[in-house]
Design a protein around this motif. Structure first.
Motif, short mmCIF file in Angstrom:
data_model
loop_
_atom_site.label_atom_id
_atom_site.label_comp_id
_atom_site.label_asym_id
_atom_site.label_seq_id
_atom_site.Cartn_x
_atom_site.Cartn_y
_atom_site.Cartn_z
N TRP A 1 -21.28 8.51 -11.87
CA TRP A 1 -21.41 8.04 -13.25
C TRP A 1 -22.11 6.68 -13.34
CZ3 TRP A 1 -15.84 9.20 -15.42
CH2 TRP A 1 -15.70 10.58 -15.60
N GLU A 2 -22.40 6.10 -12.17
CA GLU A 2 -23.09 4.81 -12.08
C GLU A 2 -22.33 3.73 -12.86
OE1 GLU A 2 -27.14 5.37 -13.21
OE2 GLU A 2 -27.49 6.83 -11.63
N ILE A 3 -21.02 3.72 -12.62
CA ILE A 3 -20.17 2.73 -13.29
C ILE A 3 -20.16 1.46 -12.47
CG2 ILE A 3 -17.78 2.21 -13.96
CD1 ILE A 3 -17.37 5.18 -14.44
N LYS A 4 -20.31 0.30 -13.17
CA LYS A 4 -20.21 -0.99 -12.50
C LYS A 4 -18.72 -1.29 -12.28
CE LYS A 4 -21.75 -5.80 -13.08
NZ LYS A 4 -21.23 -6.38 -12.01
N LEU A 5 -18.37 -1.55 -11.02
CA LEU A 5 -16.95 -1.72 -10.67
C LEU A 5 -16.57 -3.19 -10.63
CD1 LEU A 5 -16.82 0.83 -7.73
CD2 LEU A 5 -16.17 1.22 -10.10
N ASN A 6 -15.31 -3.47 -11.03
CA ASN A 6 -14.81 -4.84 -10.88
C ASN A 6 -14.48 -5.07 -9.40
OD1 ASN A 6 -12.24 -3.86 -10.31
ND2 ASN A 6 -11.58 -4.00 -12.43
N ILE A 7 -14.18 -6.31 -9.07
CA ILE A 7 -14.01 -6.69 -7.66
C ILE A 7 -12.79 -6.00 -7.03
CG2 ILE A 7 -12.65 -8.77 -8.12
CD1 ILE A 7 -14.39 -10.07 -5.85
N CYS A 8 -11.71 -5.80 -7.77
CA CYS A 8 -10.51 -5.15 -7.22
C CYS A 8 -10.78 -3.69 -6.88
CB CYS A 8 -9.35 -5.25 -8.21
SG CYS A 8 -8.74 -6.93 -8.43
N THR A 9 -11.45 -2.98 -7.76
CA THR A 9 -11.76 -1.58 -7.52
C THR A 9 -12.73 -1.44 -6.34
OG1 THR A 9 -11.45 -1.14 -9.87
CG2 THR A 9 -12.56 0.55 -8.58
N ALA A 10 -13.72 -2.32 -6.29
CA ALA A 10 -14.67 -2.30 -5.17
C ALA A 10 -13.95 -2.59 -3.86
CB ALA A 10 -15.78 -3.31 -5.41
N ALA A 11 -12.99 -3.51 -3.88
CA ALA A 11 -12.22 -3.82 -2.67
C ALA A 11 -11.40 -2.61 -2.23
CB ALA A 11 -11.32 -5.02 -2.91
N LEU A 12 -10.77 -1.91 -3.17
CA LEU A 12 -10.01 -0.71 -2.82
C LEU A 12 -10.91 0.35 -2.20
CD1 LEU A 12 -7.54 -0.27 -5.81
CD2 LEU A 12 -6.98 -0.84 -3.45
N LEU A 13 -12.10 0.53 -2.74
CA LEU A 13 -13.04 1.49 -2.17
C LEU A 13 -13.49 1.07 -0.77
CD1 LEU A 13 -15.19 2.32 -5.33
CD2 LEU A 13 -13.53 3.80 -4.18
N ASP A 14 -13.70 -0.23 -0.57
CA ASP A 14 -14.08 -0.73 0.76
C ASP A 14 -12.95 -0.52 1.77
OD1 ASP A 14 -16.58 -1.48 -0.16
OD2 ASP A 14 -16.03 -3.60 -0.44
N ILE A 15 -11.72 -0.78 1.35
CA ILE A 15 -10.56 -0.56 2.24
C ILE A 15 -10.46 0.91 2.60
CG2 ILE A 15 -8.03 -0.59 2.35
CD1 ILE A 15 -8.15 -3.17 0.65
N SER A 16 -10.64 1.77 1.62
CA SER A 16 -10.58 3.20 1.86
C SER A 16 -11.66 3.64 2.85
CB SER A 16 -10.75 3.95 0.53
OG SER A 16 -10.84 5.33 0.76
N GLN A 17 -12.85 3.14 2.68
CA GLN A 17 -13.94 3.49 3.59
C GLN A 17 -13.66 2.96 5.01
OE1 GLN A 17 -17.74 2.00 2.41
NE2 GLN A 17 -18.86 3.32 3.84
N PHE A 18 -13.13 1.75 5.10
CA PHE A 18 -12.79 1.17 6.40
C PHE A 18 -11.73 2.01 7.10
CE2 PHE A 18 -10.04 -1.57 8.94
CZ PHE A 18 -10.96 -2.06 9.87
N LEU A 19 -10.67 2.39 6.36
CA LEU A 19 -9.62 3.22 6.95
C LEU A 19 -10.16 4.57 7.40
CD1 LEU A 19 -6.55 2.53 4.62
CD2 LEU A 19 -6.82 1.85 7.01
N SER A 20 -11.02 5.17 6.59
CA SER A 20 -11.58 6.47 6.94
C SER A 20 -12.41 6.40 8.22
CB SER A 20 -12.46 7.00 5.81
OG SER A 20 -11.70 7.26 4.67
N SER A 21 -13.20 5.35 8.36
CA SER A 21 -14.09 5.26 9.52
C SER A 21 -13.39 4.73 10.77
CB SER A 21 -15.31 4.39 9.19
OG SER A 21 -14.91 3.09 8.86
N ASN A 22 -12.25 4.07 10.63
CA ASN A 22 -11.57 3.46 11.79
C ASN A 22 -10.14 3.95 11.97
OD1 ASN A 22 -13.72 1.58 12.54
ND2 ASN A 22 -13.25 0.58 10.60
N LEU A 23 -9.81 5.11 11.47
CA LEU A 23 -8.43 5.59 11.51
C LEU A 23 -7.93 5.75 12.95
CD1 LEU A 23 -6.03 6.42 9.79
CD2 LEU A 23 -6.86 8.76 9.88
N GLY A 24 -8.73 6.32 13.82
CA GLY A 24 -8.32 6.52 15.21
C GLY A 24 -8.03 5.20 15.91
N THR A 25 -8.91 4.24 15.74
CA THR A 25 -8.72 2.92 16.36
C THR A 25 -7.48 2.23 15.81
OG1 THR A 25 -11.12 2.73 16.56
CG2 THR A 25 -9.83 0.71 16.81
#
Length: 173
Positions: free
Chosen positions: A133-157
């Motif tokens: 939807w090309e929505i501009k995200l606030n900093i908290c939502t962007a941080a949650l998405l970054d945390i989610s991506q970090f957990l997804s890519s580093n779950l094994g470690t």
């Protein structure tokens, strides 16, 4: 140890140390405690002194030294009574500590899978939705998405590191 020392004190009034320990060993029909008590009785009956017997049977490191101090001062009974009372306090505090820690640990064990479910399944779905939807995200939502991506890519470690930390804590305590 505090429990059987206090039982010994109450059991062995007017009875030899060996007799009191043998009576305690009879109350523990099988298991490590019974084997240890019977072994201590055998060693004492063989003529070994209490200090060396306790040192051989993995008693608290300072107990043989307390016995030695009691024998030198003639106050063995008083010193052992103080040891028993201190051991009982430590045992009670340890039980209170683990009882108080049980509920928070239970909650933590329930929240970790829930948090992983949210960050690994739900948040990425919202991330795709926001991107489409090309929505501009606030900093908290962007941080949650970054945390989610970090957990997804580093779950094994992260799982391995958590396992190592838990193992180290179990070994230390």
């Amino acid at each position: 140890m505090a429990r059987w020392c206090s039982r010994l004190a109450s059991t062995s009034a007017g009875v030899s140390l060996e007799g009191g320990l043998a009576a305690l060993a009879a109350e523990y029909p099988r298991g490590r405690m019974s084997r240890t008590l019977r072994s201590i009785v055998r060693d004492l009956e063989a003529g070994d002194d209490l200090e060396s017997v306790l040192a051989r049977h993995q008693s608290a490191g300072y107990l043989p030294a307390l016995i030695r101090a009691g024998q030198r001062s003639g106050r063995t009974v008083e010193i052992l009574e103080n040891f028993i009372s201190g051991s009982q306090v430590v045992s009670e505090l340890r039980q209170i500590f683990w009882t108080a820690l049980a509920y928070p640990l239970f909650l933590l064990l329930q929240l970790i899978p829930l948090g992983l479910l949210i960050f690994l399944k739900l948040v990425p779905g919202f991330g795709e939705l926001f991107a489409n939807w090309e929505i501009k995200l606030n900093i908290c939502t962007a941080a949650l998405l970054d945390i989610s991506q970090f957990l997804s890519s580093n779950l094994g470690t992260l799982a391995l590191a958590t396992g190592v930390v838990i193992l180290v804590l179990c070994v230390l305590y």
